[in-house]
Design a protein around this motif. Sequence first.
Motif, PDB file in Angstrom:
ATOM      1  N   GLU A 287      31.944  23.047  81.962  1.00 14.40           N
ATOM      2  CA  GLU A 287      31.182  24.177  82.519  1.00 14.40           C
ATOM      3  C   GLU A 287      31.556  25.512  81.876  1.00 14.40           C
ATOM      4  OE1 GLU A 287      28.746  23.727  84.849  1.00 14.40           O
ATOM      5  OE2 GLU A 287      29.146  21.594  84.535  1.00 14.40           O
ATOM      6  N   MET A 288      32.661  25.522  81.139  1.00  8.17           N
ATOM      7  CA  MET A 288      33.164  26.749  80.539  1.00  8.17           C
ATOM      8  C   MET A 288      32.198  27.249  79.461  1.00  8.17           C
ATOM      9  SD  MET A 288      36.666  27.423  78.460  1.00  8.17           S
ATOM     10  CE  MET A 288      35.944  26.758  76.994  1.00  8.17           C
ATOM     11  N   LEU A 289      32.069  28.552  79.376  1.00  4.55           N
ATOM     12  CA  LEU A 289      31.210  29.183  78.382  1.00  4.55           C
ATOM     13  C   LEU A 289      32.068  29.711  77.240  1.00  4.55           C
ATOM     14  CD1 LEU A 289      28.375  30.321  77.653  1.00  4.55           C
ATOM     15  CD2 LEU A 289      29.028  32.370  78.901  1.00  4.55           C
ATOM     16  N   ASN A 290      31.704  29.360  76.013  1.00  7.54           N
ATOM     17  CA  ASN A 290      32.425  29.850  74.836  1.00  7.54           C
ATOM     18  C   ASN A 290      31.635  30.992  74.216  1.00  7.54           C
ATOM     19  OD1 ASN A 290      34.234  30.028  72.664  1.00  7.54           O
ATOM     20  ND2 ASN A 290      32.905  28.744  71.450  1.00  7.54           N
ATOM     21  N   VAL A 291      32.300  32.103  73.970  1.00  4.69           N
ATOM     22  CA  VAL A 291      31.651  33.272  73.378  1.00  4.69           C
ATOM     23  C   VAL A 291      32.379  33.639  72.094  1.00  4.69           C
ATOM     24  CG1 VAL A 291      31.022  35.679  73.731  1.00  4.69           C
ATOM     25  CG2 VAL A 291      31.064  34.111  75.678  1.00  4.69           C
ATOM     26  N   ASN A 292      31.643  33.711  70.999  1.00 10.67           N
ATOM     27  CA  ASN A 292      32.231  34.127  69.725  1.00 10.67           C
ATOM     28  C   ASN A 292      32.429  35.635  69.709  1.00 10.67           C
ATOM     29  OD1 ASN A 292      32.286  31.559  68.591  1.00 10.67           O
ATOM     30  ND2 ASN A 292      30.179  31.733  67.894  1.00 10.67           N
ATOM     31  N   CYS A 293      33.435  36.083  69.005  1.00 15.20           N
ATOM     32  CA  CYS A 293      33.709  37.507  68.854  1.00 15.20           C
ATOM     33  C   CYS A 293      32.518  38.171  68.164  1.00 15.20           C
ATOM     34  CB  CYS A 293      34.984  37.701  68.035  1.00 15.20           C
ATOM     35  SG  CYS A 293      35.310  39.407  67.596  1.00 15.20           S
ATOM     36  N   ILE A 294      31.916  39.148  68.811  1.00 13.06           N
ATOM     37  CA  ILE A 294      30.707  39.776  68.281  1.00 13.06           C
ATOM     38  C   ILE A 294      30.976  40.541  66.983  1.00 13.06           C
ATOM     39  CG2 ILE A 294      30.892  41.897  69.649  1.00 13.06           C
ATOM     40  CD1 ILE A 294      27.646  40.011  68.819  1.00 13.06           C
ATOM     41  N   ALA A 295      32.140  41.160  66.876  1.00  8.06           N
ATOM     42  CA  ALA A 295      32.464  41.892  65.648  1.00  8.06           C
ATOM     43  C   ALA A 295      32.608  40.929  64.473  1.00  8.06           C
ATOM     44  CB  ALA A 295      33.741  42.705  65.838  1.00  8.06           C
ATOM     45  N   HIS A 296      33.207  39.779  64.735  1.00  7.83           N
ATOM     46  CA  HIS A 296      33.361  38.765  63.690  1.00  7.83           C
ATOM     47  C   HIS A 296      31.995  38.221  63.273  1.00  7.83           C
ATOM     48  CE1 HIS A 296      35.380  35.611  61.441  1.00  7.83           C
ATOM     49  NE2 HIS A 296      34.578  34.734  62.005  1.00  7.83           N
ATOM     50  N   ARG A 297      31.151  37.954  64.232  1.00  3.71           N
ATOM     51  CA  ARG A 297      29.806  37.451  63.934  1.00  3.71           C
ATOM     52  C   ARG A 297      29.008  38.473  63.130  1.00  3.71           C
ATOM     53  NH1 ARG A 297      28.503  32.204  64.934  1.00  3.71           N
ATOM     54  NH2 ARG A 297      26.556  32.697  65.935  1.00  3.71           N
ATOM     55  N   LEU A 298      29.158  39.749  63.493  1.00  2.71           N
ATOM     56  CA  LEU A 298      28.468  40.811  62.765  1.00  2.71           C
ATOM     57  C   LEU A 298      28.955  40.875  61.323  1.00  2.71           C
ATOM     58  CD1 LEU A 298      26.524  43.215  62.694  1.00  2.71           C
ATOM     59  CD2 LEU A 298      28.415  44.643  63.513  1.00  2.71           C
ATOM     60  N   ALA A 299      30.273  40.736  61.120  1.00  3.18           N
ATOM     61  CA  ALA A 299      30.827  40.756  59.768  1.00  3.18           C
ATOM     62  C   ALA A 299      30.287  39.587  58.943  1.00  3.18           C
ATOM     63  CB  ALA A 299      32.351  40.708  59.818  1.00  3.18           C
ATOM     64  N   LEU A 300      30.221  38.415  59.548  1.00  3.98           N
ATOM     65  CA  LEU A 300      29.688  37.252  58.839  1.00  3.98           C
ATOM     66  C   LEU A 300      28.208  37.422  58.524  1.00  3.98           C
ATOM     67  CD1 LEU A 300      31.433  34.315  60.743  1.00  3.98           C
ATOM     68  CD2 LEU A 300      31.876  35.084  58.413  1.00  3.98           C
ATOM     69  N   ALA A 301      27.445  37.947  59.475  1.00  5.55           N
ATOM     70  CA  ALA A 301      26.012  38.166  59.248  1.00  5.55           C
ATOM     71  C   ALA A 301      25.793  39.194  58.141  1.00  5.55           C
ATOM     72  CB  ALA A 301      25.341  38.625  60.542  1.00  5.55           C
ATOM     73  N   SER A 302      26.592  40.254  58.137  1.00  6.77           N
ATOM     74  CA  SER A 302      26.482  41.279  57.098  1.00  6.77           C
ATOM     75  C   SER A 302      26.822  40.703  55.730  1.00  6.77           C
ATOM     76  CB  SER A 302      27.431  42.442  57.388  1.00  6.77           C
ATOM     77  OG  SER A 302      27.090  43.050  58.588  1.00  6.77           O
ATOM     78  N   ALA A 303      27.859  39.887  55.681  1.00  8.41           N
ATOM     79  CA  ALA A 303      28.258  39.274  54.415  1.00  8.41           C
ATOM     80  C   ALA A 303      27.167  38.347  53.902  1.00  8.41           C
ATOM     81  CB  ALA A 303      29.559  38.499  54.596  1.00  8.41           C
ATOM     82  N   GLN A 304      26.574  37.579  54.814  1.00  8.85           N
ATOM     83  CA  GLN A 304      25.498  36.678  54.422  1.00  8.85           C
ATOM     84  C   GLN A 304      24.283  37.459  53.938  1.00  8.85           C
ATOM     85  OE1 GLN A 304      24.520  34.050  57.627  1.00  8.85           O
ATOM     86  NE2 GLN A 304      25.040  32.237  56.446  1.00  8.85           N
ATOM     87  N   ALA A 305      23.944  38.522  54.647  1.00  6.65           N
ATOM     88  CA  ALA A 305      22.774  39.324  54.274  1.00  6.65           C
ATOM     89  C   ALA A 305      22.992  40.010  52.931  1.00  6.65           C
ATOM     90  CB  ALA A 305      22.484  40.357  55.360  1.00  6.65           C
ATOM     91  N   SER A 306      24.198  40.453  52.684  1.00  7.36           N
ATOM     92  CA  SER A 306      24.468  41.181  51.434  1.00  7.36           C
ATOM     93  C   SER A 306      24.667  40.264  50.240  1.00  7.36           C
ATOM     94  CB  SER A 306      25.687  42.087  51.603  1.00  7.36           C
ATOM     95  OG  SER A 306      26.863  41.319  51.699  1.00  7.36           O
TER      96      SER A 306
END
Length: 158
Positions: A53-72
């Motif tokens: 039942e536990m909810l796992n949440v990824n670090c938003i700053a880390h996800r943003l960094a990965l998305a930026s790296a992928q986009a760039s």
Amino acid sequence: MDLPDGKADTIMISLKNFFTTHQLDTNRLIGFGSVIVGRKTGVATQLEAINPEMLNVNCIAHRLALASAQASSNILYLKKFKDIMRQLFYFYQNSAVRMQGLKEIENILDDPVVKLKDICNTRWLSHLNSVEAVKCCHPSLIASLEREASERTDATAA
């Protein structure tokens, strides 16, 4: 809490000890936030096995960094920029002689003695830190690279 390593199993043993020591019911866990999840055997996956039942949440700053790296990654200018910054970092990092030469020039030019930083896509401040380090000692870097190119005929420095 000191851990001998950052492996998921080591972290889980420590967490289970913590839960037991503090008499915490793992069925009452509601969420877990992390940077690196690990889909098969990561800490979040192992905690979800204990409490589905536990909810796992990824670090938003880390996800943003990965998305930026992928986009760039498809922008040629940014790709070349990252390549140059990495080359510059490793050019000095991999040679104590070059590093010493840079420090000597920094002292002569009265530039701050700065440790160059590597660029890492998962560390959101690494790009800024890398650029700031180069900016601080730019005249010394240019002089050092010119010296390496002329005195040692180093093609990378040129």
